[in-house]
Design an enzyme around this catalytic site. Structure first.
Site, PDB file in Angstrom:
ATOM      1  N   LYS A 110       3.354   1.407  -6.787  1.00 15.18           N
ATOM      2  CA  LYS A 110       4.413   0.506  -7.266  1.00 15.18           C
ATOM      3  C   LYS A 110       3.815  -0.797  -7.777  1.00 15.18           C
ATOM      4  O   LYS A 110       4.292  -1.378  -8.759  1.00 15.18           O
ATOM      5  CB  LYS A 110       5.434   0.260  -6.159  1.00 15.18           C
ATOM      6  N   CYS A 157      12.064   5.755   1.210  1.00 13.43           N
ATOM      7  CA  CYS A 157      12.013   7.194   0.959  1.00 13.43           C
ATOM      8  C   CYS A 157      12.727   7.905   2.110  1.00 13.43           C
ATOM      9  O   CYS A 157      12.258   8.916   2.614  1.00 13.43           O
ATOM     10  CB  CYS A 157      10.584   7.686   0.771  1.00 13.43           C
ATOM     11  N   ALA A 210       0.828  -1.204   0.000  1.00 13.45           N
ATOM     12  CA  ALA A 210       0.000   0.000   0.000  1.00 13.45           C
ATOM     13  C   ALA A 210       0.867   1.260   0.000  1.00 13.45           C
ATOM     14  O   ALA A 210       1.964   1.243   0.564  1.00 13.45           O
ATOM     15  CB  ALA A 210      -0.918  -0.008   1.216  1.00 13.45           C
ATOM     16  N   ASP A 266       0.016  -6.152   2.869  1.00 14.82           N
ATOM     17  CA  ASP A 266       0.115  -4.976   3.723  1.00 14.82           C
ATOM     18  C   ASP A 266      -0.638  -5.257   5.016  1.00 14.82           C
ATOM     19  O   ASP A 266      -1.729  -5.843   4.994  1.00 14.82           O
ATOM     20  CB  ASP A 266      -0.445  -3.722   3.051  1.00 14.82           C
ATOM     21  N   ARG A 310      -5.269   0.920   4.451  1.00 12.81           N
ATOM     22  CA  ARG A 310      -4.393   1.225   3.316  1.00 12.81           C
ATOM     23  C   ARG A 310      -4.619   0.224   2.186  1.00 12.81           C
ATOM     24  O   ARG A 310      -4.580   0.578   1.000  1.00 12.81           O
ATOM     25  CB  ARG A 310      -2.932   1.213   3.768  1.00 12.81           C
TER      26      ARG A 310
END
Length: 468
Positions: free
Chosen positions: A238, A357, A234, A256, A261
């Site tokens: 991607k 990230c 989630a 997930d 999500r």
């Protein structure tokens, strides 16, 4: 008004270290995730400036607003694009606008700056005035890059071909756009361009996704018909990218732990035309790699929970708040390493892409290094030799991304590949499993090369004896 209520709730939770901005925003279930994420990030970035304005004008005492709600409203009033609500709150902000503007002006005079951005600490400024362009990934499950370009040109957009260098993206303005120089299905527009209300977006023909976020699926590049796992899937961008690469053929297992999500992801995949996914509300760490359902899994994309430091302040250095919390980074890194070690236990796995990230070494190079020590059967693949920002030494095979060097959010990507085994081994990696397109983009490091083949001995025939 819901926008500001949600933003205030998230800002308060971040301050109390109840979660990362990215996670909290997606958990909020707010309809316009991008709008909420931008407001929270920008309000957090200008937090000290906003606090000073609110204190000097005594806004809280006069309005009875709570501090986080006041910060979000004042940000949009003075620095953003205006308060996006009506009713009593907008009337209150407009009533106090003059003295709020005066307070901001006094701060600029005192600090001898003319731009709002110059009020930020150097680590949080977009160096040289650089801003991230608007990236648009064409969803090839529903259309083609060429058809999207033609459609936009008919709407008055000006197409300037494929970018030849990163500097080409700086000059975009108005309705100008380019094809990205690294990713074949990515279009690039000026930062101010918004497609949330555009037909192509609502119909699922385009996906609004940062370039760095497109790298993991692009580099993993599973062949059509492969069995692939998206381990922490989630909100789904991607996964939809993987589906487009695989042309909806094969199997895509997406896990997930967060049911909300995963529900949002299901809606996104439906709009994108993805039809072969198998979603599971399950903790990836509890998935059995030896389960018969996953016996043919050859590719895994692992983008685990992280600090989100690459998304928070759009700078190379990461946020100061993240630097001041080494215990949280240590806990996240330990979780990420467990996920990575677990993923490598799938018996037929050939390639795995690990991404975050985050801008922190602890979550990136250090996690990958520790994993390689535990898993000698895997080695690193050197990714995109032309990419301008590499992993920190000694892991230069990996990629990093940042606003100043790649015009993206902060990101990290590594690819692990199973080493070749001896002939006849059940783990022997056949050259057929790697698509030719991928071999053109991913240059294997020296340590991944097979040993030179032994020269075969020539069988020389003995001359026949001549009769006497």
């Amino acid at each position: 008004m819901a926008l500001y209520i949600k933003a205030a709730e998230i800002l308060e939770k971040v301050e109390r270290k109840k979660g990362a901005v990215k996670t909290l925003v997606y958990d909020s279930k707010y309809q316009n995730i991008k709008q909420l994420f931008a407001l929270v990030c920008e309000t957090q970035k200008y937090s000290e400036v906003l606090q000073e304005i609110i204190d000097t004008t005594r806004l809280l005492k006069d309005t009875k607003l709570r501090i986080h709600l006041a910060k979000a409203l004042v940000y949009d009033l003075l620095i953003g694009q205006g308060v996006k609500c009506g009713g009593a709150w907008k009337a209150v902000m407009l009533k106090h606008r003059s003295r709020l503007q005066a307070a901001l002006a006094r701060i600029k005079v005192r600090q001898k700056v003319s731009r709002n951005e110059d009020l930020l600490p150097p680590s949080m400024q977009n160096i040289g005035g650089v801003t991230i362009p608007r990236y648009v990934r064409v969803n090839t499950l529903k259309t083609t890059v060429e058809d999207v370009i033609d459609y936009l040109k008919r709407e008055g957009y000006s197409y300037h071909g494929t970018a030849s260098r990163l500097e080409d993206l700086y000059r975009l303005s108005g309705k100008e756009f380019l094809k990205d120089l690294h990713l074949r299905d990515l279009l690039v527009f000026s930062a101010k361009m918004d497609f949330h209300d555009h037909y192509l977006y609502k119909a699922g023909h385009i996906i609004l996704q940062d370039k760095a976020s497109c790298l993991p699926a692009h580099l993993l590049d599973p062949p059509v018909g492969a069995h692939v796992i998206d381990a922490c899937a989630a909100p789904g961008n991607k996964s939809s990218h993987l589906a487009a690469i695989m042309k909806n053929k094969g199997k895509l297992f997406a896990f997930d732990l967060d049911a909300k999500r995963l529900s949002t992801m299901s809606t996104l995949l439906l709009r994108a035309g993805v039809t072969f996914q198998q979603l599971a509300n399950e903790d990836f760490l509890k998935v059995d790699p030896l389960c018969p359902a996953y016996k043919d899994v050859t590719h895994i994309l692992l983008d685990p929970s992280c600090s989100g430091s690459g998304m928070l302040c759009l700078s190379d250095g990461g946020s100061e708040e993240q630097r001041r919390d080494p215990e949280r980074l240590q806990a996240l890194a330990a979780f990420q390493l467990r996920c990575l070690n677990h993923a490598l236990r799938f018996p037929r796995l050939q390639r795995l892409v690990y991404s975050t990230c985050s801008v922190h070494r602890e979550e990136n190079e250090e996690v990958v290094s520790a994993c390689l020590q535990n898993n000698p059967a895997f080695g690193l693949v050197r990714l995109l030799p032309e990419w301008p920002e590499r992993g920190l030494e000694p892991l230069a095979q990996c990629l990093r991304a940042s606003v100043t060097k790649t015009l993206t959010h902060g990101f990290f990507v590594a690819m692990l590949k199973r080493r070749l085994q001896t002939p006849g081994s059940s783990m022997e990696l056949s050259s057929r499993v790697t698509p030719p397109a991928q071999e053109e983009r991913a240059e294997t490091s020296v340590e991944d090369q097979p040993p030179p083949a032994k020269k075969k001995k020539r069988n020389r025939k003995k001359p026949k004896k001549q009769g006497t």
